[in-house]
Write a protein that holds these residues in place. Structure first.
Motif, PDB file in Angstrom:
ATOM      1  N   THR A  66       0.840  -1.193   0.000  1.00 49.10           N
ATOM      2  CA  THR A  66       0.000   0.000   0.000  1.00 49.10           C
ATOM      3  C   THR A  66       0.875   1.242   0.000  1.00 49.10           C
ATOM      4  N   ALA A  67       0.517   2.226  -0.827  1.00 50.85           N
ATOM      5  CA  ALA A  67       1.273   3.479  -0.894  1.00 50.85           C
ATOM      6  C   ALA A  67       1.171   4.224   0.430  1.00 50.85           C
ATOM      7  N   GLY A  68       2.235   4.946   0.787  1.00 51.23           N
ATOM      8  CA  GLY A  68       2.233   5.725   2.013  1.00 51.23           C
ATOM      9  C   GLY A  68       1.201   6.839   1.956  1.00 51.23           C
ATOM     10  N   GLY A  69       0.646   7.173   3.114  1.00 51.03           N
ATOM     11  CA  GLY A  69      -0.336   8.245   3.179  1.00 51.03           C
ATOM     12  C   GLY A  69      -1.363   7.978   4.257  1.00 51.03           C
ATOM     13  N   GLY A  70      -2.353   8.853   4.322  1.00 52.48           N
ATOM     14  CA  GLY A  70      -3.415   8.721   5.298  1.00 52.48           C
ATOM     15  C   GLY A  70      -4.629   8.056   4.687  1.00 52.48           C
ATOM     16  N   TYR A  71      -5.174   7.108   5.395  1.00 49.47           N
ATOM     17  CA  TYR A  71      -6.368   6.391   4.949  1.00 49.47           C
ATOM     18  C   TYR A  71      -7.414   6.497   6.049  1.00 49.47           C
ATOM     19  N   TYR A  72      -8.657   6.449   5.654  1.00 49.69           N
ATOM     20  CA  TYR A  72      -9.734   6.526   6.629  1.00 49.69           C
ATOM     21  C   TYR A  72     -10.897   5.657   6.180  1.00 49.69           C
ATOM     22  N   GLY A  73     -11.676   5.285   7.146  1.00 52.67           N
ATOM     23  CA  GLY A  73     -12.853   4.472   6.888  1.00 52.67           C
ATOM     24  C   GLY A  73     -13.722   4.479   8.121  1.00 52.67           C
ATOM     25  N   SER A  84     -17.929   4.299  13.805  1.00 49.04           N
ATOM     26  CA  SER A  84     -16.713   4.835  14.391  1.00 49.04           C
ATOM     27  C   SER A  84     -15.713   5.081  13.267  1.00 49.04           C
ATOM     28  N   LEU A  85     -15.179   6.304  13.215  1.00 53.32           N
ATOM     29  CA  LEU A  85     -14.223   6.666  12.178  1.00 53.32           C
ATOM     30  C   LEU A  85     -12.846   6.116  12.540  1.00 53.32           C
ATOM     31  N   ILE A  86     -12.203   5.504  11.578  1.00 54.53           N
ATOM     32  CA  ILE A  86     -10.870   4.937  11.762  1.00 54.53           C
ATOM     33  C   ILE A  86      -9.901   5.715  10.873  1.00 54.53           C
ATOM     34  N   LEU A  87      -8.836   6.243  11.465  1.00 57.60           N
ATOM     35  CA  LEU A  87      -7.789   6.949  10.726  1.00 57.60           C
ATOM     36  C   LEU A  87      -6.510   6.130  10.813  1.00 57.60           C
ATOM     37  N   GLY A 140      -9.588  19.323  23.786  1.00 56.82           N
ATOM     38  CA  GLY A 140     -10.039  17.933  23.671  1.00 56.82           C
ATOM     39  C   GLY A 140      -9.285  17.219  22.572  1.00 56.82           C
ATOM     40  N   SER A 141     -10.010  16.506  21.737  1.00 61.54           N
ATOM     41  CA  SER A 141      -9.374  15.838  20.599  1.00 61.54           C
ATOM     42  C   SER A 141      -9.583  16.693  19.356  1.00 61.54           C
ATOM     43  N   PRO A 142      -8.503  17.175  18.766  1.00 61.04           N
ATOM     44  CA  PRO A 142      -8.619  18.070  17.603  1.00 61.04           C
ATOM     45  C   PRO A 142      -9.269  17.382  16.411  1.00 61.04           C
ATOM     46  N   GLY A 143      -9.983  18.169  15.615  1.00 67.71           N
ATOM     47  CA  GLY A 143     -10.608  17.659  14.403  1.00 67.71           C
ATOM     48  C   GLY A 143      -9.593  17.503  13.289  1.00 67.71           C
ATOM     49  N   ASN A 144      -9.832  16.562  12.417  1.00 71.79           N
ATOM     50  CA  ASN A 144      -8.939  16.269  11.296  1.00 71.79           C
ATOM     51  C   ASN A 144      -9.491  16.828   9.995  1.00 71.79           C
ATOM     52  N   VAL A 145      -8.576  17.228   9.116  1.00 74.13           N
ATOM     53  CA  VAL A 145      -8.923  17.552   7.744  1.00 74.13           C
ATOM     54  C   VAL A 145      -8.408  16.380   6.921  1.00 74.13           C
ATOM     55  N   LEU A 146      -9.328  15.640   6.319  1.00 70.98           N
ATOM     56  CA  LEU A 146      -8.961  14.438   5.584  1.00 70.98           C
ATOM     57  C   LEU A 146      -8.313  14.794   4.250  1.00 70.98           C
TER      58      LEU A 146
END
Length: 174
Positions: free
Chosen positions: A2-9, A32-35, A109-115
């Motif tokens: 798998t190529a490097g980078g951020g994945y989410y599901g 539940s969001l998985i990063l 708290g827990s900061p929000g992510n920009v996907l």
């Protein structure tokens, strides 16, 4: 491979419904969001695509307001990279050169992510805005593993409708 980078599901939990296709069933589900970050060629590239002030529940920024009630600083971050980012920082409210107020953005708290390949809006309530005047908001934000810096500035005016009416009346009398 798998190529490097951020994945989410998302992992979604839902009850198993009864069989058959003649009934309509309503049921609740939870997701539940998985990063996930895969090591490799990570590209961290965030920009500010919108920065200004909006009133009430609107997210459309404007430069002129007839009231100082319910004003919000609006920040839109665009992630052009391939990994999720958490921009954090502060917004400074100024009238002239006088600093009136400083507020934190996305670091409680827990900061929000920009996907990756997306734009996310963050909003922060402005207080200590007077009933009349020219104001400036300045934003200072960091993101990424190296603490890259983003800055933005926007000017807005608060002019009550009564001031406009009085000015028009004075002009008419002259």
């Amino acid at each position: 491979g798998t190529a490097g980078g951020g994945y989410y599901g998302a992992i979604r939990f839902a009850p198993l419904g009864p069989g058959g296709n003649k009934n309509v069933n309503l049921s609740a589900s939870v997701a539940s969001l998985i990063l996930l970050t895969v090591p490799g060629n990570l590209i961290e590239q965030v920009s500010i695509t919108g920065f200004g002030v909006a009133q009430g529940s609107s997210t459309t920024t404007k430069s002129f307001f007839f009231s100082n009630k319910n004003l919000n600083a609006i920040m839109r971050f665009q992630n052009s990279g391939n990994v999720q980012e958490q921009p954090i920082g502060k917004v400074v409210l100024k009238k002239g050169s006088q600093q009136l107020y400083t507020l934190s953005v996305n670091n409680v708290g827990s900061p929000g992510n920009v996907l990756p390949s997306s734009i996310r809006l963050f909003s922060a309530k402005l207080s200590k805005v007077g009933w009349f005047g020219k104001y400036t908001i300045e934003g200072y934000f960091t993101y990424g593993s190296k603490g890259q810096l983003l800055t933005a500035q926007s000017t807005f005016y608060v002019i009550p409708i009564i001031v406009i009416i009085i000015a028009v009346l004075i002009l008419l009398l002259i």
